[in-house]
Design a protein around this motif. Structure first.
Motif, PDB file in Angstrom:
ATOM      1  N   LYS A   1     -44.252   1.917  54.756  1.00  0.00           N
ATOM      2  CA  LYS A   1     -43.415   2.521  55.788  1.00  0.00           C
ATOM      3  C   LYS A   1     -43.507   4.032  55.614  1.00  0.00           C
ATOM      4  O   LYS A   1     -43.452   4.539  54.493  1.00  0.00           O
ATOM      5  N   TYR A   2     -43.631   4.762  56.727  1.00  0.00           N
ATOM      6  CA  TYR A   2     -43.804   6.211  56.689  1.00  0.00           C
ATOM      7  C   TYR A   2     -42.675   6.905  57.433  1.00  0.00           C
ATOM      8  O   TYR A   2     -42.033   6.324  58.299  1.00  0.00           O
ATOM      9  N   PHE A   3     -42.432   8.178  57.111  1.00  0.00           N
ATOM     10  CA  PHE A   3     -41.499   9.027  57.840  1.00  0.00           C
ATOM     11  C   PHE A   3     -41.882  10.483  57.614  1.00  0.00           C
ATOM     12  O   PHE A   3     -42.764  10.782  56.818  1.00  0.00           O
ATOM     13  N   SER A   4     -41.240  11.387  58.332  1.00  0.00           N
ATOM     14  CA  SER A   4     -41.584  12.808  58.265  1.00  0.00           C
ATOM     15  C   SER A   4     -40.574  13.581  57.430  1.00  0.00           C
ATOM     16  O   SER A   4     -39.379  13.309  57.485  1.00  0.00           O
TER      17      SER A   4
ATOM     18  N   TYR B   1     -44.972 -15.475  41.888  1.00  0.00           N
ATOM     19  CA  TYR B   1     -44.919 -14.030  42.118  1.00  0.00           C
ATOM     20  C   TYR B   1     -43.508 -13.578  42.492  1.00  0.00           C
ATOM     21  O   TYR B   1     -42.791 -14.267  43.211  1.00  0.00           O
ATOM     22  N   ASP B   2     -43.137 -12.406  41.979  1.00  0.00           N
ATOM     23  CA  ASP B   2     -41.941 -11.708  42.416  1.00  0.00           C
ATOM     24  C   ASP B   2     -42.393 -10.541  43.284  1.00  0.00           C
ATOM     25  O   ASP B   2     -43.404  -9.906  43.007  1.00  0.00           O
ATOM     26  N   THR B   3     -41.634 -10.253  44.333  1.00  0.00           N
ATOM     27  CA  THR B   3     -41.958  -9.144  45.217  1.00  0.00           C
ATOM     28  C   THR B   3     -41.010  -7.985  44.932  1.00  0.00           C
ATOM     29  O   THR B   3     -39.803  -8.174  44.847  1.00  0.00           O
ATOM     30  N   TYR B   4     -41.600  -6.801  44.772  1.00  0.00           N
ATOM     31  CA  TYR B   4     -40.845  -5.590  44.484  1.00  0.00           C
ATOM     32  C   TYR B   4     -41.066  -4.582  45.589  1.00  0.00           C
ATOM     33  O   TYR B   4     -42.129  -4.534  46.206  1.00  0.00           O
ATOM     34  N   ARG B   5     -40.073  -3.734  45.820  1.00  0.00           N
ATOM     35  CA  ARG B   5     -40.189  -2.655  46.798  1.00  0.00           C
ATOM     36  C   ARG B   5     -39.966  -1.328  46.080  1.00  0.00           C
ATOM     37  O   ARG B   5     -38.989  -1.159  45.364  1.00  0.00           O
ATOM     38  N   THR B   6     -40.874  -0.395  46.307  1.00  0.00           N
ATOM     39  CA  THR B   6     -40.781   0.945  45.737  1.00  0.00           C
ATOM     40  C   THR B   6     -40.342   1.921  46.817  1.00  0.00           C
ATOM     41  O   THR B   6     -40.937   1.981  47.887  1.00  0.00           O
ATOM     42  N   TYR B   7     -39.272   2.667  46.536  1.00  0.00           N
ATOM     43  CA  TYR B   7     -38.766   3.692  47.453  1.00  0.00           C
ATOM     44  C   TYR B   7     -39.174   5.059  46.909  1.00  0.00           C
ATOM     45  O   TYR B   7     -39.022   5.335  45.728  1.00  0.00           O
TER      46      TYR B   7
ATOM     47  N   SER C   1     -46.132  13.692  57.214  1.00  0.00           N
ATOM     48  CA  SER C   1     -45.799  12.276  57.150  1.00  0.00           C
ATOM     49  C   SER C   1     -46.064  11.778  55.727  1.00  0.00           C
ATOM     50  O   SER C   1     -47.140  12.009  55.178  1.00  0.00           O
ATOM     51  N   VAL C   2     -45.063  11.126  55.151  1.00  0.00           N
ATOM     52  CA  VAL C   2     -45.171  10.638  53.779  1.00  0.00           C
ATOM     53  C   VAL C   2     -44.685   9.194  53.713  1.00  0.00           C
ATOM     54  O   VAL C   2     -44.098   8.670  54.654  1.00  0.00           O
ATOM     55  N   ILE C   3     -44.901   8.560  52.568  1.00  0.00           N
ATOM     56  CA  ILE C   3     -44.513   7.163  52.370  1.00  0.00           C
ATOM     57  C   ILE C   3     -43.015   7.079  52.113  1.00  0.00           C
ATOM     58  O   ILE C   3     -42.485   7.794  51.277  1.00  0.00           O
ATOM     59  N   ARG C   4     -42.342   6.194  52.841  1.00  0.00           N
ATOM     60  CA  ARG C   4     -40.926   5.936  52.595  1.00  0.00           C
ATOM     61  C   ARG C   4     -40.782   4.810  51.582  1.00  0.00           C
ATOM     62  O   ARG C   4     -40.003   4.903  50.645  1.00  0.00           O
ATOM     63  N   SER C   5     -41.549   3.714  51.773  1.00  0.00           N
ATOM     64  CA  SER C   5     -41.482   2.583  50.845  1.00  0.00           C
ATOM     65  C   SER C   5     -42.752   1.746  50.969  1.00  0.00           C
ATOM     66  O   SER C   5     -43.497   1.869  51.942  1.00  0.00           O
ATOM     67  N   ASN C   6     -42.990   0.918  49.961  1.00  0.00           N
ATOM     68  CA  ASN C   6     -44.073  -0.055  50.005  1.00  0.00           C
ATOM     69  C   ASN C   6     -43.695  -1.242  49.116  1.00  0.00           C
ATOM     70  O   ASN C   6     -42.806  -1.144  48.277  1.00  0.00           O
ATOM     71  N   ASP C   7     -44.334  -2.370  49.338  1.00  0.00           N
ATOM     72  CA  ASP C   7     -44.070  -3.593  48.581  1.00  0.00           C
ATOM     73  C   ASP C   7     -45.292  -3.948  47.742  1.00  0.00           C
ATOM     74  O   ASP C   7     -46.423  -3.592  48.087  1.00  0.00           O
ATOM     75  N   TYR C   8     -45.054  -4.666  46.654  1.00  0.00           N
ATOM     76  CA  TYR C   8     -46.146  -5.222  45.870  1.00  0.00           C
ATOM     77  C   TYR C   8     -45.652  -6.488  45.171  1.00  0.00           C
ATOM     78  O   TYR C   8     -44.453  -6.712  45.005  1.00  0.00           O
TER      79      TYR C   8
END
Length: 100
Positions: free
Chosen positions: A57-60, A81-87, A34-41
């Protein structure tokens, strides 16, 4: 007493068949992680400082997959603040496939 024992043993037998059958016919990739799919900051517009990541968010992926690259996009804009998502993108050499 004898009826109760028979009832418990039959329930145990059916339960063990269900568990055993589920393990033997379980499909898909047996070796997966299981690894990270995305996260926000959030990033402060004035100072440029970045807050701690959240909303993971996680997936396999297959066991041999490794992190290939990350991409970041702006999700929303606010007053301070600006919100960013990392894939996170992974690559599996055995499958020859990328996993977003």
């Amino acid at each position: 007493m004898k009826k109760r024992l028979v009832k418990y043993l039959s329930a145990f037998f059916i339960f063990s068949l269900l568990i055993g059958g589920g393990l033997s016919i379980g499909g898909g990739e047996v070796f997966a992680k299981s690894v990270i799919r995305s996260n926000d900051y959030d990033r402060n517009k004035i100072t440029g400082t970045k807050k701690d990541p959240y909303n993971y968010k996680y997936f396999s992926v297959p066991d041999d997959a490794y992190l290939s690259k990350t991409t970041t996009t702006k999700v929303s804009s606010g007053i301070l603040y600006d919100t960013y998502r990392t894939y996170w993108v992974y690559y599996s050499p055995s499958k020859g496939q990328y996993y977003p």
